[in-house]
Design a protein around this motif. Structure first.
Motif, mmCIF file in Angstrom:
data_model
loop_
_atom_site.group_PDB
_atom_site.id
_atom_site.type_symbol
_atom_site.label_atom_id
_atom_site.label_comp_id
_atom_site.label_asym_id
_atom_site.label_seq_id
_atom_site.Cartn_x
_atom_site.Cartn_y
_atom_site.Cartn_z
ATOM 1 N N VAL A 218 -0.399 -5.691 -7.720
ATOM 2 C CA VAL A 218 0.917 -6.293 -7.538
ATOM 3 C C VAL A 218 1.535 -6.639 -8.893
ATOM 4 C CG1 VAL A 218 2.061 -8.379 -6.691
ATOM 5 C CG2 VAL A 218 0.527 -7.119 -5.211
ATOM 6 N N ASN A 219 0.703 -6.991 -9.873
ATOM 7 C CA ASN A 219 1.233 -7.393 -11.183
ATOM 8 C C ASN A 219 2.033 -6.268 -11.839
ATOM 9 O OD1 ASN A 219 -0.041 -9.847 -10.884
ATOM 10 N ND2 ASN A 219 -1.875 -9.217 -11.998
ATOM 11 N N VAL B 219 7.874 -5.293 -0.125
ATOM 12 C CA VAL B 219 7.182 -4.127 0.433
ATOM 13 C C VAL B 219 7.071 -3.029 -0.618
ATOM 14 C CG1 VAL B 219 7.272 -2.341 2.204
ATOM 15 C CG2 VAL B 219 7.930 -4.686 2.770
ATOM 16 N N ILE B 220 8.123 -2.857 -1.424
ATOM 17 C CA ILE B 220 8.082 -1.861 -2.497
ATOM 18 C C ILE B 220 6.967 -2.207 -3.488
ATOM 19 C CG2 ILE B 220 9.373 -0.900 -4.442
ATOM 20 C CD1 ILE B 220 11.929 -1.334 -2.855
ATOM 21 N N ILE B 221 6.873 -3.467 -3.852
ATOM 22 C CA ILE B 221 5.855 -3.905 -4.812
ATOM 23 C C ILE B 221 4.452 -3.678 -4.261
ATOM 24 C CG2 ILE B 221 4.897 -5.933 -5.975
ATOM 25 C CD1 ILE B 221 7.763 -7.009 -6.163
ATOM 26 N N MET B 222 4.263 -3.959 -2.977
ATOM 27 C CA MET B 222 2.942 -3.854 -2.355
ATOM 28 C C MET B 222 2.585 -2.432 -1.945
ATOM 29 S SD MET B 222 3.197 -7.319 -0.024
ATOM 30 C CE MET B 222 1.558 -7.153 0.684
ATOM 31 N N ALA B 223 3.536 -1.493 -2.124
ATOM 32 C CA ALA B 223 3.282 -0.107 -1.709
ATOM 33 C C ALA B 223 2.196 0.564 -2.544
ATOM 34 C CB ALA B 223 4.574 0.701 -1.799
ATOM 35 N N ALA B 224 1.897 0.005 -3.726
ATOM 36 C CA ALA B 224 0.875 0.614 -4.586
ATOM 37 C C ALA B 224 -0.544 0.290 -4.107
ATOM 38 C CB ALA B 224 1.059 0.135 -6.025
#
Length: 449
Positions: free
Chosen positions: A353-354, A313-318
């Motif tokens: 995501v990258n 979820v942290i990664i996808m928060a952007a």
């Protein structure tokens, strides 16, 4: 058309119109995005071919179509006149499909809708697909015919056999199949009196004149009969001048203020929005489903190696911030959001995501070296991955710049997608460098990392 050519070439000081093509009794260009007949003696079409888009930068074909419409004005005796500046389209900007079992009411409703659309400024080329055909003789059973046990199919078959013919025998002649048809002589087939007096055979074998068992009426037929879900439907279509009014605003207004009233006045009437709006709605619906499926797969693929539900979820928060950047990019360069813009946003989700993944992985590795000093581990991770993250985003944006600023007609379809991807990556990169460390710190304090 020649007057338009003269004015356009004179206004811009160079040749803008290459050719003018006149088609009589056919509409080959219009047939590419229409369900109307292509060949008929009452059809015609004038096509104005312009120079390539890159050779007329700043000159919109829609402006030329508007000028053409204004110069032409009303065409006396014409049932339908349309001006379009696109060879390929998903349908009319305004297309309302009305349906009813009562065709007379359906025609009245269509006329009222057309009158309502004429009240909007910028709505032009209002038409429907009710096209009159040749004169027809319609047969309806009367009380006597019904009392004798006749059906309308009995009348149809017997009249067809008398005037078109009934197959009596087939004869094979080498490779040819010769059918012998029995019907009235040519002289009798050309007389309405013979039709009215022809003998209809009842189930009991009695022979009764047609005019005693059925009512015959002569009235115009229709060259097109369109149905949807077994109901007669009529499409009312219109074009819009985008500089004056937006098609979606007109559709929203008539759906809220006019169509409910129309349906109340004609019981059984139904309506649906077709054309470009339907294509957009269907495309957006399927794309949203694909987008959420993609997000779910990204979450699963991240949750497995990280062995956590929170870190994906942290990664996808952007991703939401990338969407904001895509919208800002459209506003900055003066483009409207389109379907291809949303395609770019879908692709943007995977790209963003990258960067987040690289940064979070570096933070996790630094945490192993400094397990008791969270701030130090995060700062070192951001320092070590700042250059790769920023360079990746800048090179991605730089690679898309040629497409974004390309002026050729072929590239215009891709520009909205490139805008979403380029500006989304650029905007979200700065957010990522601050957001990911902050969210990870919060999860550590709450014991979820």
């Amino acid at each position: 058309a020649e007057e338009v050519e003269s004015r356009v070439n004179k206004k811009y000081g160079r040749k803008i119109v290459k050719h003018i093509i006149l088609n009589v009794a056919s509409q080959p260009y219009s047939a590419r995005h229409s369900d109307m007949p292509v060949f008929a003696p009452n059809l015609g079409e004038v096509v104005m071919e312009l120079v390539y888009g890159e050779d007329r930068a700043g000159i919109d074909s829609n402006d030329i179509a508007i000028l053409w419409r204004n110069i032409t004005g009303e065409v006396s005796g014409a049932e339908n006149v349309k001006f379009t500046a696109s060879l390929f389209t998903a349908g009319a900007p305004i297309d309302v499909q009305l349906g009813s079992d009562n065709f007379d009411q359906l025609k009245q409703a269509a006329r009222r809708l057309e009158d309502e659309l004429r009240n909007y400024d910028g709505v032009k080329d209002i038409s429907d697909n009710i096209q009159g055909g040749k004169q027809e003789i319609k047969l309806r059973l009367n009380k006597k015919g019904k009392a004798l046990g006749l059906e309308i199919t009995d009348l149809g078959l017997q009249v067809r056999g008398a005037f078109y013919g009934t197959e009596a025998v087939r004869i094979q002649r080498e490779k040819d199949d010769v059918r012998v048809m029995v019907r009235y002589p040519l002289k009798e087939r050309r007389s309405l009196a013979n039709l009215s007096n022809m003998k209809i055979v009842t189930a009991a074998g009695a022979r009764i004149p047609l005019n005693q068992v059925a009512n015959l009426t002569i009235q115009p037929g229709y060259s097109i009969i369109k149905r949807a879900d077994r109901r007669r439907v009529v499409n009312v279509q219109a074009d819009v001048e985008e500089q004056v009014v937006a098609a979606d605003k007109v559709l929203q207004d008539i759906q809220e203020n006019f169509l409910p009233e129309l349906r109340a006045d004609y019981p059984g009437l139904t309506y649906s929005i077709e054309g470009q709006e339907k294509e957009r709605r269907d495309s957006m619906g399927s794309m949203l489903i694909g987008f959420f499926v993609a997000l779910f797969l990204i979450f699963v693929l991240l949750a497995i190696p990280f062995n956590s539900y929170v870190q994906p979820v942290i990664i996808m928060a952007a991703i939401p911030f990338g969407m904001i950047g895509a919208v800002l990019g459209h506003l900055l360069l003066g483009y409207d959001l389109s379907l291809l813009s949303f395609f770019g946003i879908v692709a943007l989700a995977g790209v963003l995501v990258n960067d987040s993944l690289v940064l979070l992985d570096a933070i996790r590795n630094k945490m192993k070296l400094h397990p008791n000093d969270v701030i130090k581990a995060i700062v070192e991770a951001c320092k070590s991955r700042f250059r790769p993250v920023v360079l990746t985003s800048i090179t991605t944006f730089g690679g898309l710049l040629p497409i974004i600023f390309e002026k050729s007609l072929q590239a215009r379809f891709l520009i909205p997608m490139a805008l979403s991807l380029g500006f989304g990556v650029l905007f979200a990169t700065g957010i990522t460098l601050v957001l990911i460390p902050s969210l990870y710190t919060l999860t550590l304090h709450n014991g979820h990392a």
